[in-house]
Design a protein around this motif. Structure first.
Motif, mmCIF file in Angstrom:
data_model
loop_
_atom_site.group_PDB
_atom_site.id
_atom_site.type_symbol
_atom_site.label_atom_id
_atom_site.label_comp_id
_atom_site.label_asym_id
_atom_site.label_seq_id
_atom_site.Cartn_x
_atom_site.Cartn_y
_atom_site.Cartn_z
ATOM 1 N N ALA A 1 0.831 -1.204 0.000
ATOM 2 C CA ALA A 1 0.000 0.000 0.000
ATOM 3 C C ALA A 1 0.866 1.255 0.000
ATOM 4 O O ALA A 1 0.575 2.232 -0.702
ATOM 5 C CB ALA A 1 -0.929 -0.010 1.215
ATOM 6 N N ASP B 1 -4.713 -1.166 -3.261
ATOM 7 C CA ASP B 1 -5.697 -0.125 -2.949
ATOM 8 C C ASP B 1 -6.129 -0.091 -1.494
ATOM 9 O O ASP B 1 -7.032 0.656 -1.133
ATOM 10 C CB ASP B 1 -6.942 -0.317 -3.834
ATOM 11 C CG ASP B 1 -6.624 -0.157 -5.311
ATOM 12 O OD1 ASP B 1 -5.767 0.692 -5.629
ATOM 13 O OD2 ASP B 1 -7.228 -0.872 -6.131
ATOM 14 N N ALA B 2 -5.513 -0.897 -0.645
ATOM 15 C CA ALA B 2 -5.880 -0.904 0.770
ATOM 16 C C ALA B 2 -5.472 0.407 1.432
ATOM 17 O O ALA B 2 -4.499 1.053 1.023
ATOM 18 C CB ALA B 2 -5.217 -2.082 1.480
ATOM 19 N N SER B 3 -6.216 0.803 2.465
ATOM 20 C CA SER B 3 -5.921 2.030 3.204
ATOM 21 C C SER B 3 -4.789 1.801 4.206
ATOM 22 O O SER B 3 -4.879 0.898 5.044
ATOM 23 C CB SER B 3 -7.171 2.493 3.954
ATOM 24 O OG SER B 3 -6.848 3.359 5.017
ATOM 25 N N ARG C 1 -7.109 -5.186 -2.745
ATOM 26 C CA ARG C 1 -7.766 -4.478 -3.848
ATOM 27 C C ARG C 1 -8.796 -3.478 -3.365
ATOM 28 O O ARG C 1 -9.563 -2.940 -4.149
ATOM 29 C CB ARG C 1 -8.384 -5.494 -4.801
ATOM 30 C CG ARG C 1 -7.317 -6.314 -5.556
ATOM 31 C CD ARG C 1 -7.914 -7.391 -6.430
ATOM 32 N NE ARG C 1 -6.872 -8.069 -7.193
ATOM 33 C CZ ARG C 1 -7.072 -9.147 -7.940
ATOM 34 N NH1 ARG C 1 -8.291 -9.674 -8.018
ATOM 35 N NH2 ARG C 1 -6.070 -9.702 -8.603
ATOM 36 N N GLY C 2 -8.810 -3.250 -2.049
ATOM 37 C CA GLY C 2 -9.647 -2.188 -1.510
ATOM 38 C C GLY C 2 -10.946 -2.631 -0.887
ATOM 39 O O GLY C 2 -11.799 -1.785 -0.568
ATOM 40 N N ARG D 1 -12.839 -3.067 1.942
ATOM 41 C CA ARG D 1 -12.718 -2.685 3.340
ATOM 42 C C ARG D 1 -13.484 -3.629 4.260
ATOM 43 O O ARG D 1 -13.184 -3.707 5.452
ATOM 44 C CB ARG D 1 -13.214 -1.257 3.535
ATOM 45 C CG ARG D 1 -12.349 -0.210 2.821
ATOM 46 C CD ARG D 1 -12.848 1.183 3.093
ATOM 47 N NE ARG D 1 -12.840 1.478 4.507
ATOM 48 C CZ ARG D 1 -13.690 2.337 5.083
ATOM 49 N NH1 ARG D 1 -14.601 2.952 4.373
ATOM 50 N NH2 ARG D 1 -13.605 2.563 6.373
ATOM 51 N N ASP E 1 -11.964 4.335 8.195
ATOM 52 C CA ASP E 1 -10.761 4.846 7.535
ATOM 53 C C ASP E 1 -10.460 6.238 8.084
ATOM 54 O O ASP E 1 -11.311 7.124 8.043
ATOM 55 C CB ASP E 1 -11.006 4.930 6.017
ATOM 56 C CG ASP E 1 -9.748 5.257 5.241
ATOM 57 O OD1 ASP E 1 -8.860 5.919 5.806
ATOM 58 O OD2 ASP E 1 -9.664 4.830 4.083
#
Length: 293
Positions: free
Chosen positions: A123, A129-131, A265-266, A268, A287
C-alpha cells in the motif's frame, strides 16, 4: 538516515526509513516519541534498548515505546529499510491502555505480522488499494493479540550473531528452493545441532520457521500486487503443496489468500471484519481520512 512520511491521519502516521549506516560508523542515542511498529523489509541491524540487545532481520519488527532511549547498530551488515507505523495516544485511549507488549523491544519474524507488514508495504508503494490507516490499525490490533510472544534479547557473542544474520540472508535468498537443515548448516560452517541452536538463540525463530515466514512474506506481497493465480503464488515462493500453503497462510493472516487479495484491492469489509474479530469490545475505527505528506 533518510526518512519520509508516506501517510498521516489523526491516529496513524507511516514513515519510510532507509539507513545506509556502515560498520565503521558509531551509533548514536535516539529516543522514541510515540508507540510504533517498524517492519524490517530489507537488511538487518542490532537494536539496544533498556539494557537488552536484539538482532533484527528481514521480517522482524522493532517495537517503539514513547520515552525509551535506544541505539541501532550495524555490526554485521550495511544498511536496512523499514516501514514504521506510529500510533497516537488517542488511538490507545480508544482501544484501551497499552499493555506490556509495547515494552517488548523487538519481535522476530512472526507469520501473523509479516503478511500484514508486506500488505502495508504494498500500500505504501502504491501497488494495492488498501488504506494505510486501516492496515496500521489491523497491525496494531494483531500485535496486541500476540501478547507475551516478544523476541528474547540475545547475549550471544558477536561472531555467533554475525553467523545467524548471514544465515538468515542466505535462507532469504534461497527461500523459493527446497532447503533442508543440513544444507543451511553447511553454508554456515556448523553442525546441524549447533546451527539450529545458534540461529534460534540469536534471532528468536528456528531456521525452518524463518524459511516458512519468508515464503509467507513474499506470498503476501505477490497476492497484494500481482495478478498471478494463487496456485502460481504458492509454488513460486517455495511451497510444494497448494493446500498446505492455503492452510498456513490462512492461519497467519486470519483470512484466506483469496480474501487477503480482496483486501489488497480495496475491499474494506475484509479489514473491518478482522478488526471486529480482534477487538470485539472496542470501537472499530473507520478509515482515518488519509492524507499523503
Amino acid at each position: 538516515m533518510g526518512a519520509s512520511t508516506l501517510f498521516r491521519s489523526g491516529a496513524v502516521r507511516v514513515d519510510d526509513y532507509r539507513c545506509q549506516m556502515s560498520r565503521t560508523e558509531a551509533p548514536f542515542v535516539e529516543r522514541h516519541a510515540d508507540y510504533s511498529l517498524s517492519y524490517v523489509r530489507k537488511g538487518s541491524f542490532g537494536y539496544r534498548v533498556r539494557g537488552k540487545s536484539f538482532e533484527l532481520v528481514a521480517g522482524s519488527f522493532l517495537v517503539g515505546h514513547p520515552g525509551d532511549e535506544y541505539l541501532c547498530t550495524h555490526d554485521h551488515a550495511v544498511g536496512d529499510e523499514c516501514l514504521a507505523l506510529h500510533f497516537s495516544p488517542e488511538l490507545f485511549e480508544s482501544l484501551g491502555a497499552p499493555g506490556p507488549e509495547w515494552r517488548a523491544g523487538a519481535l522476530p519474524p512472526m507469520p501473523e505480522l509479516v503478511v500484514l507488514g508486506e500488505l502495508a508495504q504494498a500500500a505504501a508503494d502504491g501497488e494495492c488499494d488498501a488504506s494505510l490507516g486501516e492496515l496500521g490499525l489491523w497491525l496494531a490490533a494483531r500485535f496486541a493479540a500476540l501478547l507475551g510472544r516478544g523476541a528474547r534479547a540475545t547475549r550471544a557473542p558477536a561472531r555467533d550473531r554475525r553467523r545467524a544474520v548471514e544465515a538468515a540472508e542466505w535462507l532469504g535468498a534461497h527461500a523459493h528452493e527446497p532447503v533442508g537443515l543440513d544444507e543451511a548448516a553447511r553454508e554456515a560452517g556448523l553442525s546441524p545441532f549447533h546451527f539450529l541452536r545458534l540461529f534460534a538463540q540469536v534471532l528468536g525463530v528456528t531456521p525452518h520457521q524463518y524459511l516458512v515466514r519468508t515464503r509467507l512474506r513474499r506470498a503476501a506481497r505477490l497476492l497484494a500486487d500481482d495478478a498471478r493465480s494463487i496456485t502460481d503464488v504458492a509454488f513460486g515462493v517455495g511451497f510444494g503443496d497448494l493446500s498446505n500453503f492455503v492452510r498456513t497462510f490462512h492461519r497467519a493472516a486470519g483470512v484466506s489468500p483469496r480474501a487477503f487479495r480482496r483486501a489488497a484491492r480495496g475491499d474494506r469489509a475484509v479489514v473491518q471484519a478482522r478488526l471486529a474479530a480482534l477487538l470485539p469490545d472496542r470501537k472499530i475505527f473507520q478509515d482515518p481520512g488519509a492524507r499523503a505528506s
